[in-house]
Design an enzyme around this catalytic site. Structure first.
Site, PDB file in Angstrom:
ATOM      1  N   ARG A 168       0.833  -1.194   0.000  1.00 14.29           N
ATOM      2  CA  ARG A 168       0.000   0.000   0.000  1.00 14.29           C
ATOM      3  C   ARG A 168       0.869   1.245   0.000  1.00 14.29           C
ATOM      4  O   ARG A 168       2.043   1.193   0.302  1.00 14.29           O
ATOM      5  CB  ARG A 168      -0.935  -0.013   1.224  1.00 14.29           C
ATOM      6  CG  ARG A 168      -0.215  -0.002   2.560  1.00 14.29           C
ATOM      7  CD  ARG A 168      -1.205  -0.284   3.695  1.00 14.29           C
ATOM      8  NE  ARG A 168      -0.550  -0.174   4.985  1.00 14.29           N
ATOM      9  CZ  ARG A 168      -0.613   0.911   5.747  1.00 14.29           C
ATOM     10  NH1 ARG A 168      -1.292   1.949   5.361  1.00 14.29           N
ATOM     11  NH2 ARG A 168       0.015   0.932   6.924  1.00 14.29           N
ATOM     12  N   THR A 169       0.225   2.353  -0.411  1.00 12.48           N
ATOM     13  CA  THR A 169       0.962   3.605  -0.542  1.00 12.48           C
ATOM     14  C   THR A 169       1.196   4.223   0.827  1.00 12.48           C
ATOM     15  O   THR A 169       0.246   4.483   1.557  1.00 12.48           O
ATOM     16  CB  THR A 169       0.162   4.598  -1.395  1.00 12.48           C
ATOM     17  OG1 THR A 169      -0.135   3.992  -2.633  1.00 12.48           O
ATOM     18  CG2 THR A 169       0.960   5.869  -1.626  1.00 12.48           C
ATOM     19  N   LEU A 170       2.464   4.394   1.174  1.00 10.17           N
ATOM     20  CA  LEU A 170       2.802   5.033   2.445  1.00 10.17           C
ATOM     21  C   LEU A 170       3.254   6.470   2.246  1.00 10.17           C
ATOM     22  O   LEU A 170       2.969   7.340   3.047  1.00 10.17           O
ATOM     23  CB  LEU A 170       3.904   4.251   3.157  1.00 10.17           C
ATOM     24  CG  LEU A 170       3.558   2.820   3.521  1.00 10.17           C
ATOM     25  CD1 LEU A 170       4.791   2.098   4.034  1.00 10.17           C
ATOM     26  CD2 LEU A 170       2.463   2.783   4.573  1.00 10.17           C
ATOM     27  N   ASN A 191      -5.055   2.736   1.717  1.00 12.38           N
ATOM     28  CA  ASN A 191      -4.200   2.628   0.538  1.00 12.38           C
ATOM     29  C   ASN A 191      -4.569   3.722  -0.456  1.00 12.38           C
ATOM     30  O   ASN A 191      -5.096   3.447  -1.540  1.00 12.38           O
ATOM     31  CB  ASN A 191      -4.387   1.249  -0.105  1.00 12.38           C
ATOM     32  CG  ASN A 191      -3.417   1.029  -1.238  1.00 12.38           C
ATOM     33  OD1 ASN A 191      -2.413   1.746  -1.364  1.00 12.38           O
ATOM     34  ND2 ASN A 191      -3.693   0.054  -2.075  1.00 12.38           N
TER      35      ASN A 191
END
Lengths: 276, 245
Positions: free
Chosen positions: B22-24, B126
């Site tokens: 997922r996008t951090l 996300n």
């Protein structure tokens, strides 16, 4: 129609290329009590005959609001009609939620037709036994569609389905050319007169019919019984053949031809299928 | 020391193992987008920079794209997520066109669709790391809205993302009015972009201005703004500065 060896399964073709189960489903529509629809450029009116089984019971709901801009009148197996109305309401609400915009009627009608088609091509299903008159407002104007159990759909200026609908169709055929520019009230009056035609002489009163309207600036709603009774009284159409306020016939010749033909609920075997 | 570790279901996006899925944080980012309504439709401006952290790495990134016949989408934030959004919208417009029935998705519908997408991604931890500007005109109705990466959406007569909210919106609040001409609209946008160029570290002096009207969308060739650095306040900038150590 008579029984034959090709009519048991919906997935069996007859040698003549017919699906008898689908045609029998259309018969179910013809047995239901009448429903009519007519439209102008800005409004659509739906009407239906509501006959209760006995004096003791209430009558079935045959007109459903699907969304502010769409409504449907049904004829045939009302249970099937209710289920399809729920499907339509769901589709409208989901579209509204995602796009903040009303679902275009044309698209809803296609989705409905595709749903009906599935039931004509699965051996474990049966076709829906209900015809739907879908009235709705789009970007492109007012629309009236008829959805068949066969999965076909057609757009109409005015139409009638169910038992004794041919009488209403004859009336509508005589007048439809004027509907485009009719006012809302004239449209309702024409709807009531068309309903009266299907009653074959019985008195038209608001307790045996339901009328609903949708139009530009007017969300879909079913008219109150008192309002309908007032309109019936005002137009003096109770028990009269042609009201004094009736418009001159635009195409009387065409009307007579239609009346002489098919009586509705056809019993001819050689008649091509899917004709309404 | 005994402790009960919380057990995540296999497909969850929480917990350290799932961080690679997922996008951090964003990697290649675009900076502000500014847009306003004018007489014939919407005007939108964005520079062509794609920053890689503090490096101005990519200098030819088009951050505004036409969507269907009626809409224009501008994005700031993670460029790869913007490209993903364009793919979603491509599918959406394709299916809309396939109906071939005279109905088409307008800017309002696209805006709300994007809001649903952004909000749903945020709920799954996300996000698509973008701030989007969606403008368009359909049947004479002008529409301009914005959606953030957490799904906050609203419409207004002028919108901006990122630094534009702090530097450009005040100018627009003062100087925007109904029925701006095309030339006045462009001048106003250039005024905003110039301020951003002076003050935003991630801005580059290569911008495009896009317009969308009933006739369609056009986007200008990239060009530069004239800047002036001889202001007396910029000379010897550290002269009166108080030291911090």
């Amino acid at each position: 129609m008579f029984r034959n060896q090709y009519d048991t399964d919906v997935t069996t073709w007859s040698p003549a290329g017919r699906l008898f189960q689908v045609e029998y489903a259309m018969e179910a529509v013809k047995q239901g009590s009448a429903a009519i629809g007519l439209r102008s450029k800005t409004h659509i009116v739906l009407g239906c005959v509501n006959k209760a089984n006995s004096e003791l019971s209430s009558h079935q709901k045959k007109i459903f609001k699907v969304d502010d801009h769409i409504g449907v009148a049904i004829a045939g197996l009302t249970a099937d009609g209710r289920v399809l109305s729920r499907y339509m309401r769901n589709e409208c609400i989901n579209y509204s939620f995602t796009y903040e915009s009303p679902l275009p009627v044309g698209r809803l009608v296609v989705q409905l037709a595709d749903k009906a088609q599935v039931c004509t091509q699965r051996s474990w299903k049966r076709p829906y036994g209900v015809g739907l008159l879908v009235a709705g407002l789009d970007e492109s104007g007012a629309h009236l569609y008829y959805n068949c159990p066969s999965g076909n759909y057609f757009e109409y200026q005015a139409f009638a389905i169910g038992s004794r609908s041919q009488a209403a169709k004859t009336y509508l055929e005589r007048r439809f050319e004027n509907f485009s520019d009719s006012s809302r009230d004239d449209l309702v009056k024409d709807a009531l007169m068309a309903i009266r035609e299907t009653l074959q002489g019985e008195t038209l009163k608001s307790s045996i019919c339901t009328v609903a309207v949708v139009g530009v600036g007017e969300p879909f709603h079913i008219l109150e019984q008192e309002t309908v009774q007032q309109m019936i009284d005002a137009f003096e159409i109770v028990g009269e053949q042609e009201g004094p306020a009736a418009e001159p016939d635009a195409a009387a010749a065409a009307g007579q031809e239609a009346a002489a033909a098919d009586q509705g609920g056809s019993t001819e075997e050689g008649v091509a299928p899917m004709d309404i | 020391m005994d402790f009960m570790a919380s057990k995540q279901p296999e497909n969850s996006l929480l917990g350290p193992e799932a961080d690679s899925q997922r996008t951090l944080y964003p990697y290649v980012t675009g900076t502000s987008v500014v847009a306003l309504k004018y007489k014939d439709g919407i005007l939108m401006a964005a520079d062509m920079g794609g920053s890689y952290g503090s490096t101005l790495r990519y200098k030819n990134v088009e951050r505004m794209k036409a969507i269907g016949k009626h809409s224009l989408l501008g994005a700031s934030g993670e460029i790869s997520d913007f490209q993903e959004i364009l793919r979603y919208l491509d599918d959406l417009i394709l299916y809309d066109n396939m109906w071939d029935d005279g109905n088409s998705l307008g800017p309002k519908e696209v805006h709300n669709y994007l809001t649903r997408v952004m909000y749903n991604r945020r709920n799954k931890f996300n996000p698509l790391w973008n701030s989007l500007v969606l403008g368009g005109i359909k049947n004479g109705q002008k529409y301009l809205g914005t959606v953030s990466m957490i799904g906050v959406n609203f419409e207004d007569d002028h919108v901006a993302t990122g630094f534009g909210n702090h530097l450009a919106r005040p100018i627009l609040r003062q100087e925007w009015h109904e029925n701006l001409s095309f030339e006045d609209g462009v001048k106003l946008l250039e005024k905003c972009m110039r301020v951003l160029l002076y003050r935003d570290r991630s801005a580059i002096n290569k911008l495009q201005i896009a317009k969308i009207t009933e006739e369609g969308m056009t986007i200008s060739q990239p060009y530069s703004l004239k800047t002036y650095w001889e202001f007396s306040a910029f000379e010897n900038p550290t002269q009166g500065a108080v030291g911090s150590w």
